[in-house]
Design a protein around this motif. Structure first.
Motif, PDB file in Angstrom:
ATOM      1  N   UNK A 193       0.860  -1.181   0.000  1.00  0.00           N
ATOM      2  CA  UNK A 193       0.000   0.000   0.000  1.00  0.00           C
ATOM      3  C   UNK A 193       0.896   1.231   0.000  1.00  0.00           C
ATOM      4  N   UNK A 236      -8.617   0.439   9.667  1.00  0.00           N
ATOM      5  CA  UNK A 236      -8.467  -0.077  11.032  1.00  0.00           C
ATOM      6  C   UNK A 236      -8.733   1.069  11.982  1.00  0.00           C
ATOM      7  N   UNK A 237      -8.946   0.731  13.186  1.00  0.00           N
ATOM      8  CA  UNK A 237      -9.083   1.827  14.150  1.00  0.00           C
ATOM      9  C   UNK A 237      -7.689   2.409  14.398  1.00  0.00           C
ATOM     10  N   UNK A 238      -7.429   3.484  13.708  1.00  0.00           N
ATOM     11  CA  UNK A 238      -6.102   4.096  13.852  1.00  0.00           C
ATOM     12  C   UNK A 238      -6.097   4.931  15.113  1.00  0.00           C
ATOM     13  N   UNK A 239      -5.244   4.546  16.053  1.00  0.00           N
ATOM     14  CA  UNK A 239      -5.194   5.319  17.300  1.00  0.00           C
ATOM     15  C   UNK A 239      -4.422   6.610  17.035  1.00  0.00           C
ATOM     16  N   UNK A 240      -5.153   7.692  17.180  1.00  0.00           N
ATOM     17  CA  UNK A 240      -4.538   8.967  16.791  1.00  0.00           C
ATOM     18  C   UNK A 240      -3.816   9.638  17.951  1.00  0.00           C
ATOM     19  N   UNK A 242      -7.412  -3.030   3.928  1.00  0.00           N
ATOM     20  CA  UNK A 242      -6.019  -2.982   4.376  1.00  0.00           C
ATOM     21  C   UNK A 242      -5.759  -1.747   5.231  1.00  0.00           C
ATOM     22  N   UNK A 243      -6.543  -0.709   5.009  1.00  0.00           N
ATOM     23  CA  UNK A 243      -6.267   0.531   5.736  1.00  0.00           C
ATOM     24  C   UNK A 243      -7.324   0.800   6.789  1.00  0.00           C
ATOM     25  N   UNK A 268      -4.770   4.868  -1.350  1.00  0.00           N
ATOM     26  CA  UNK A 268      -3.422   4.312  -1.503  1.00  0.00           C
ATOM     27  C   UNK A 268      -3.391   3.402  -2.726  1.00  0.00           C
TER      28      UNK A 268
END
Lengths: 228, 463
Positions: free
Chosen positions: B305, B459-463, B456-457, B338
């Protein structure tokens, strides 16, 4: 006076490196294969090693592994284009940065300096990063761009701080992910890319032509530092 | 057998049928002799059955006549002599007609057989179609022979031992190999069938030889053309490798041997020349290596990606000295997805596209890079203000060693850039094409690249 060891089997490369590094104030020693290189590292007292990955008797990565068993001496590897796998492996094993052949002297010198600087930052003697408008105060956790304060989330700051601590040096995806998100996330490179995109949009005037947060394709990221 | 019996029966029936009107004639004394009436069944028997039934009919007819006239057969009085004459005449008619009929039938059968053979040979044709192998042709030959001769025919397996159940028809070939057909001999094999099968085999031999000859010629012609192309390419490549080397060696030797003669600025000129020409050589060698990988099918894309911006950034950095002479803008659509691409290969594609623009466009002009999402692809476009590509060349530019312009006006460059772009892009399932320029000016290259799967992207992105 910095002591540098060049480990490369090509005499022409050793020759021009020696000549240039001499002029820039380095004391230069040479080794022409892995065995000789390891022996000299053990007995010598070098400030930085320049190591070619394509050595005749052993893989360069093997040398890195052996050296890292007992020494944190900065290692700069010489690689060939398209060998991204080798670069990443070398960095993960403990090399500090790489230069791709054919390289220019300016680039090599900048990377050498950056690799030596890491030592200084580790020892906590450089609490403030300041370059080309980007200022990071590592003790106060403050970031400003051209005087304007930038608010970052904790993770964004962690990412920036790690790059700043290694300013001028490449940090691999794996190293970033492992440190900031934990070892379970070392393969979530997409995370990282989305993050970097966001960070760039905050810190770069032209995200397509970044001045600070530089991409090393297939390997990681690098924060541009003074003198390289 | 049944057929023969039936024809004799038919003859008897015919004679019997004729007896009825004959008896009536005789009863009412309409005619003095009614024997001639019996020519009819004899003729019919001859036509439908041949000589045998006809003679039988003749005999029967004379017998019936005697019965009708109640006088002894074969007596030598006037009536008896008449009978003998009748019998003789009837027999003659029977034999002649029968013979004639047989002959006609035989000739008709012969003609039909010849027609079938001609038909079958026509079906075999004179050539083996390009997409049919020799082995397949032999199978078809066996099938055609089988349907023509009405027997089971198979292709003889190599090294087959002769067997009494089959007859071997060899196909004579000039290389000494002798493929063959095997014909089932069950129930005896008439000579004509064998002749026919051999005719097929001989024809097949000619067809196979023709095909081998044609193929040999085609290969030779192909090889000659390939050899010519290789020679031309080697000259081109040698020239392109030697030219920068000439500058490098020239400048370097000048510096090493005559350094004291040059002032600082002249020396700097030489070193700049060395550097620039070396970089040019480096790029060219890189192109040749990429081309070799494509030609060898040794491309192993390693898709990840990737953010398109990262690729553009890295490409521009690689071309800084060239890029600085132009106004380069990059305008990706916001939230561009991406890409699912190999970063090294795709970066090379962008480098090649930009290098092309930088080489052909006038210095100071604009080079625009845009990117938008289009369904499950991202469409990247590179537009410049150079001379552009004429419509008729828009496909040819992607060929190896193609260069814009002709003769002396040919622009420097390997001619491999777009060829490599196409190879790399298509290896990812993407597309590349030259389109009509937007404002009628310059070149426009459109590249469609696959997008990374959203999961693929996501997700729970922890910011």
């Amino acid at each position: 006076m910095q002591r540098v060891l060049i480990v490369d089997d090509e005499p022409q490369i050793r020759r021009f490196l020696r000549t240039s590094l001499d002029v820039h104030g380095y004391t230069v020693a040479e080794a022409n294969d892995a065995t000789d290189g390891l022996r000299q590292i053990t007995t010598g007292n070098f400030d930085v090693i320049i190591l070619d990955l394509g050595l005749p008797d052993q893989d360069g990565t093997e040398v890195i592994r052996r050296v890292r068993e007992w020494s944190p001496v900065p290692i700069l590897v010489l690689t060939v284009r398209d060998q991204e796998g080798d670069k990443v492996r070398a960095l993960d094993l403990g090399a500090d940065d790489y230069v791709t052949k054919p390289f220019g002297m300016a680039e090599l010198l900048a990377r050498l300096r950056a690799v030596a600087r890491r030592q200084a930052l580790q020892e906590g003697t450089e609490p403030v990063f300041n370059h080309d408008g980007l200022r990071i105060d590592l003790t106060r956790r403050q970031v400003s761009l051209d005087g304007r304060e930038i608010r970052l989330t904790p993770k964004q700051y962690d990412l920036l701080r790690m790059l700043a601590r290694n300013a001028g040096k490449v940090v691999t995806h794996r190293q970033l992910l492992s440190t900031i998100w934990g070892p379970a996330h070392v393969d979530d490179v997409q995370y990282l890319r989305v993050f970097m995109r966001k960070l760039r949009s905050l810190l770069e005037e032209d995200p397509a032509r970044p001045k600070h947060l530089l991409t090393e394709l297939g390997v990681g990221y690098r924060l541009s530092a003074p003198n390289g | 057998m049944l057929k023969v019996f039936r024809s004799f029966m038919r003859a008897a029936v015919l004679v019997g049928a004729t007896a009825i009107p004959a008896s009536l004639f005789s009863l009412f004394e309409l005619f003095p002799h009614v024997t001639t009436v019996f020519l009819v069944p004899v003729l019919l028997a001859a036509i439908t059955g041949g000589i045998g039934p006809a003679l039988f009919a003749a005999l029967l007819s004379v017998g019936v006549c005697s019965v009708l006239y109640f006088h002894p057969v074969y007596s030598l009085d006037v009536e008896g002599r008449q009978d003998l004459l009748d019998l003789a005449m009837f027999s003659l008619v029977a034999v002649l007609t029968g013979h004639l009929t047989s002959e006609i039938r035989r000739r008709a059968e012969e003609s039909e057989r010849r027609r079938m053979v001609a038909e079958a040979l026509r079906e075999l044709g004179t050539d083996i179609p390009d997409d049919v192998s020799e082995a397949e042709f032999l199978e078809r030959l066996a099938a055609t022979t089988a349907s023509t001769v009405g027997r089971t025919v198979t292709v003889a397996p190599p090294g087959a031992a002769p067997s009494p159940a089959t007859r071997r028809m060899t196909i004579p070939l000039s290389d000494g190999s002798a493929p063959a057909l095997l014909i089932d001999t069950g129930g005896g094999l008439p000579a004509e069938t064998l002749e026919l099968a051999q005719a097929f085999a001989d024809r097949a031999a000619i067809i196979i030889e023709r095909r081998r000859l044609a193929r040999g010629k085609a290969e030779a012609a192909g090889e000659a053309a390939a050899a010519r192309l290789r020679t031309a390419l080697i000259s081109a490549v040698t020239h392109d490798l030697r030219t920068p080397l000439a500058s490098i060696i020239g400048a370097a030797t000048a510096l090493s041997q005559y350094a004291s003669l040059y002032d600082d600025s002249a020396r700097r000129d030489m070193t700049v020349t060395i550097r620039e020409e070396a970089e040019r050589l480096n790029r060219y060698v890189g192109n040749l290596l990429d081309k070799s990988r494509l030609d060898a099918g040794a491309l192993r894309p390693n898709p990840q990606s990737i953010d398109l911006s990262d690729l553009v950034e890295t490409a521009l950095r690689r071309l800084t000295s060239m890029a600085d002479r132009f106004t380069v803008t990059f305008t990706p659509a916001p939230d561009l997805p991406m890409l699912h691409v190999d970063p090294i290969l795709m970066e090379q594609v962008i480098v090649n596209l930009l290098e092309n623009s930088f080489r052909y466009a006038p210095p100071g002009s604009k080079v625009d890079i845009t990117a938008v999402a289009q369904g499950d692809m991202v469409r990247l476009e590179v537009l410049d203000e150079g001379p552009g590509v004429p419509e008729q060349e828009r496909d040819a530019v992607f060929e190896r060693f193609y260069r814009g312009g002709t003769g002396d006006r040919r622009v420097a460059g390997s001619g491999l850039g777009l060829f490599i772009c196409k190879g790399f892009v298509e290896a990812h399932g993407g597309r590349i094409a030259i389109g009509a320029p937007l404002a009628g000016l310059g070149a426009r290259v459109t590249v469609d690249l696959p997008v990374a799967a959203p999961e693929a992207i996501d997700r729970r992105v922890t910011v």
